[in-house]
Enzyme design. Structure first.
Site, PDB file in Angstrom:
ATOM      1  N   LYS A  37      25.043  40.938 -23.502  1.00 50.65           N
ATOM      2  CA  LYS A  37      24.906  42.410 -23.553  1.00 50.65           C
ATOM      3  C   LYS A  37      25.863  43.316 -23.342  1.00 50.65           C
ATOM      4  O   LYS A  37      27.109  42.814 -22.714  1.00 50.65           O
ATOM      5  CB  LYS A  37      23.645  42.818 -22.744  1.00 50.65           C
ATOM      6  CG  LYS A  37      24.086  42.754 -21.064  1.00 50.65           C
ATOM      7  CD  LYS A  37      22.717  42.602 -20.410  1.00 50.65           C
ATOM      8  CE  LYS A  37      23.157  42.663 -18.787  1.00 50.65           C
ATOM      9  NZ  LYS A  37      22.037  42.485 -18.037  1.00 50.65           N
ATOM     10  N   ARG A 133      11.345  46.637 -12.659  1.00 51.34           N
ATOM     11  CA  ARG A 133      12.023  47.290 -13.743  1.00 51.34           C
ATOM     12  C   ARG A 133      10.975  46.818 -14.818  1.00 51.34           C
ATOM     13  O   ARG A 133       9.798  46.961 -14.604  1.00 51.34           O
ATOM     14  CB  ARG A 133      13.362  46.552 -13.963  1.00 51.34           C
ATOM     15  CG  ARG A 133      14.150  47.342 -14.902  1.00 51.34           C
ATOM     16  CD  ARG A 133      15.520  46.824 -14.805  1.00 51.34           C
ATOM     17  NE  ARG A 133      15.840  45.725 -15.167  1.00 51.34           N
ATOM     18  CZ  ARG A 133      17.054  45.157 -15.275  1.00 51.34           C
ATOM     19  NH1 ARG A 133      18.080  45.792 -15.017  1.00 51.34           N
ATOM     20  NH2 ARG A 133      17.268  43.778 -15.549  1.00 51.34           N
ATOM     21  N   HIS A 163      12.826  38.159 -13.023  1.00 55.29           N
ATOM     22  CA  HIS A 163      14.318  38.638 -12.711  1.00 55.29           C
ATOM     23  C   HIS A 163      14.459  39.119 -11.312  1.00 55.29           C
ATOM     24  O   HIS A 163      13.359  39.697 -10.969  1.00 55.29           O
ATOM     25  CB  HIS A 163      14.844  39.716 -13.374  1.00 55.29           C
ATOM     26  CG  HIS A 163      16.154  40.150 -13.625  1.00 55.29           C
ATOM     27  ND1 HIS A 163      17.111  39.359 -13.559  1.00 55.29           N
ATOM     28  CD2 HIS A 163      16.897  41.467 -13.256  1.00 55.29           C
ATOM     29  CE1 HIS A 163      18.187  39.788 -13.469  1.00 55.29           C
ATOM     30  NE2 HIS A 163      18.197  41.003 -13.266  1.00 55.29           N
ATOM     31  N   ARG A 216      20.141  32.271 -16.959  1.00 55.65           N
ATOM     32  CA  ARG A 216      20.564  33.509 -17.531  1.00 55.65           C
ATOM     33  C   ARG A 216      22.103  33.587 -16.965  1.00 55.65           C
ATOM     34  O   ARG A 216      22.260  34.618 -15.874  1.00 55.65           O
ATOM     35  CB  ARG A 216      19.680  34.577 -17.634  1.00 55.65           C
ATOM     36  CG  ARG A 216      18.527  34.621 -18.280  1.00 55.65           C
ATOM     37  CD  ARG A 216      17.547  35.756 -18.435  1.00 55.65           C
ATOM     38  NE  ARG A 216      17.350  36.588 -17.162  1.00 55.65           N
ATOM     39  CZ  ARG A 216      16.517  36.378 -16.537  1.00 55.65           C
ATOM     40  NH1 ARG A 216      15.354  35.311 -16.588  1.00 55.65           N
ATOM     41  NH2 ARG A 216      16.276  36.849 -15.365  1.00 55.65           N
ATOM     42  N   TYR A 261      47.125  67.365 -13.412  1.00 55.69           N
ATOM     43  CA  TYR A 261      46.282  68.395 -13.466  1.00 55.69           C
ATOM     44  C   TYR A 261      45.899  68.739 -12.096  1.00 55.69           C
ATOM     45  O   TYR A 261      45.578  68.132 -11.276  1.00 55.69           O
ATOM     46  CB  TYR A 261      44.934  68.126 -14.232  1.00 55.69           C
ATOM     47  CG  TYR A 261      45.287  68.152 -15.512  1.00 55.69           C
ATOM     48  CD1 TYR A 261      45.801  69.341 -16.532  1.00 55.69           C
ATOM     49  CD2 TYR A 261      44.963  66.978 -16.392  1.00 55.69           C
ATOM     50  CE1 TYR A 261      45.907  69.434 -17.657  1.00 55.69           C
ATOM     51  CE2 TYR A 261      45.336  66.869 -17.929  1.00 55.69           C
ATOM     52  CZ  TYR A 261      45.611  68.217 -18.553  1.00 55.69           C
ATOM     53  OH  TYR A 261      45.802  67.972 -19.906  1.00 55.69           O
ATOM     54  N   CYS A 307      44.345  61.375 -16.116  1.00 59.43           N
ATOM     55  CA  CYS A 307      44.083  62.389 -17.280  1.00 59.43           C
ATOM     56  C   CYS A 307      43.047  61.654 -18.152  1.00 59.43           C
ATOM     57  O   CYS A 307      42.662  60.584 -18.060  1.00 59.43           O
ATOM     58  CB  CYS A 307      44.966  62.709 -17.853  1.00 59.43           C
ATOM     59  SG  CYS A 307      46.639  63.457 -16.931  1.00 59.43           S
ATOM     60  N   ASP A 309      43.843  60.288 -21.071  1.00 59.96           N
ATOM     61  CA  ASP A 309      44.646  59.273 -21.970  1.00 59.96           C
ATOM     62  C   ASP A 309      45.687  58.858 -21.173  1.00 59.96           C
ATOM     63  O   ASP A 309      46.400  57.867 -21.705  1.00 59.96           O
ATOM     64  CB  ASP A 309      45.191  59.817 -23.080  1.00 59.96           C
ATOM     65  CG  ASP A 309      44.160  61.085 -23.854  1.00 59.96           C
ATOM     66  OD1 ASP A 309      43.239  60.523 -24.371  1.00 59.96           O
ATOM     67  OD2 ASP A 309      44.492  62.094 -23.942  1.00 59.96           O
TER      68      ASP A 309
END
Ligand code: PLP
Length: 377
Positions: A37, A133, A163, A216, A261, A307, A309
């Site tokens: 997943k 859940r 689970h 799992r 920044y 930042c 990027d």
């Protein structure tokens, strides 16, 4: 195919194969549900799924039907289980593509039973034994649901599962869950059910329940220990993902220089600074400020705000522009990154965004690149 910015995640597919085979040694008679997943915990679901299957996993598991269909579209025809809830109107799509669904709720199951299915559907009945859940909690509903599903001409009850919520923290609660699961199973005729499954990585690494046929495997397949403080291993798992970048600029800043920044970092003395092209849009979140990355084997502090990027690091000495930076890897394991961020390795891996190309290795050789944003050029 190439990529044009020196930030990438290197995925060692041999590590995936190795981890799967180690787990098979621990649980030789059980079917591994390779959990891929969230794009294979950030590693790339298709590539990981293929490696896991080659190494002996018999089943794939994803969170949502979209993830399962994407694997089908890429050509995987292995059994896939959707662990999350699937909308009733999407059940036909799952049946069409031979994808197993989770029957997580009695109301949902009642509606499923009266759908006009034209293609056989496989379901796994999900029981809530304490995580609260997804899953059915009422004994009566579980028995009724199981019987009705089992008697339906177009539905195969392929699995029953639950689970564990505390396999890496509270073994007494885990035991309560296991016992109530076993109690419930004893009230059902499970002789035609192929897979009873309950273990996630934390349980897989510590226990071998004898009444289950499937396990799992998520985080362990990627080579990480859910809680290294809690779970002792007498074998090594091999982490599959490393995150690298390269210095795009190296310069000397004077004492008192303000970095980034908000000017949150003020150089306490003159020192070298490196700029790294990774930022929060790559999943490298602002909380990394003050942590370290590895440059030429040296731990270098991330200074100033991260930042979108880019970010800056303090270098102990001048190093050439272009020098490789390890953000996650041998010297900076994901478990440590997670600990320092106050989170878990799952989150660190899943955060790595689709702007970061995934580069795949076998035998230390590059065998493929996956870019999520564009495929040609
Ligand atoms: C994600 C998930 C797993 C895998 O958990 P790991 O701790 O990564 O092994 C197993 N079962 C379910 C229901 C899950 O959602």
């Amino acid at each position: 195919m190439s990529y044009y910015r020196d930030t990438y995640a290197a995925i060692d597919l041999d590590a995936i194969s190795y981890n799967v085979s180690q787990i098979i040694k621990l649980h030789p008679s059980k079917t591994i549900f390779a959990v891929v997943k969230a794009n294979g915990y950030g590693h790339g679901d298709y590539e990981v799924a293929k490696a896991a299957i080659e190494a002996g996993a018999g089943f794939l598991a994803v969170s949502a039907l979209d993830e399962a269909l994407s694997l089908r579209q890429q050509g995987l025809d292995h059994p896939i289980l959707v662990l999350g809830m699937t909308r009733l109107r999407d059940v036909f799509q799952a049946a069409k593509y031979g994808i197993s669904l989770t029957a997580h709720d009695w109301e949902w199951t009642k509606s499923l039973l009266i759908l006009d299915l034209e293609t056989p559907l496989k379901v796994h009945l999900k029981i809530d034994t304490g995580m609260h859940r997804l899953g059915m909690t009422s004994r009566g509903e579980i028995v009724t649901a199981f019987t009705a599903l089992s008697n339906h001409p177009m539905i195969e009850t392929e699995g029953i599962y639950t689970h564990m919520s505390t396999a890496d923290s509270d073994l007494s609660y885990l035991d309560d869950q296991v016992q109530s699961f076993k109690m419930l199973l004893s009230e059902l005729d499970v002789s035609k059910v192929s897979y009873i499954h309950l273990e996630n990585t934390a349980a897989i690494l510590q226990f071998d329940f004898k009444f289950d046929q499937g396990i799992r495997l998520g985080l362990g397949m990627y080579g990480l220990n859910p809680d290294p403080g809690f779970i002792d291993l007498d074998f090594q798992l091999k982490p599959a993902l490393s995150l690298y970048s390269h210095l795009t600029q190296v310069k000397f800043i004077e004492k008192g220089s303000k970095v980034g920044y908000g000017a949150t970092y003020v150089a306490p003395e003159g020192h070298w600074l490196g700029v790294i092209p990774i930022g929060y849009a790559d999943g490298w979140i602002r909380d990394h400020q003050g942590r370290s990355v590895i440059v030429n084997g040296m731990e270098c502090e991330i200074i100033g705000r991260v930042c979108m990027d880019q970010m800056m690091v303090r270098l102990p000495q001048k190093v050439p522009m272009g020098t490789r930076v390890e953000l996650i890897g041998k010297q900076m394991p994901a478990e440590r990154v997670a600990r320092e961020l106050g989170t878990i390795p799952y989150e660190v891996l899943c955060l790595i965004s689709d702007r970061v190309p995934r580069v795949y290795f076998r035998n230390n050789e590059l065998i493929g690149i996956r870019k999520m944003r564009f495929d040609q050029l």
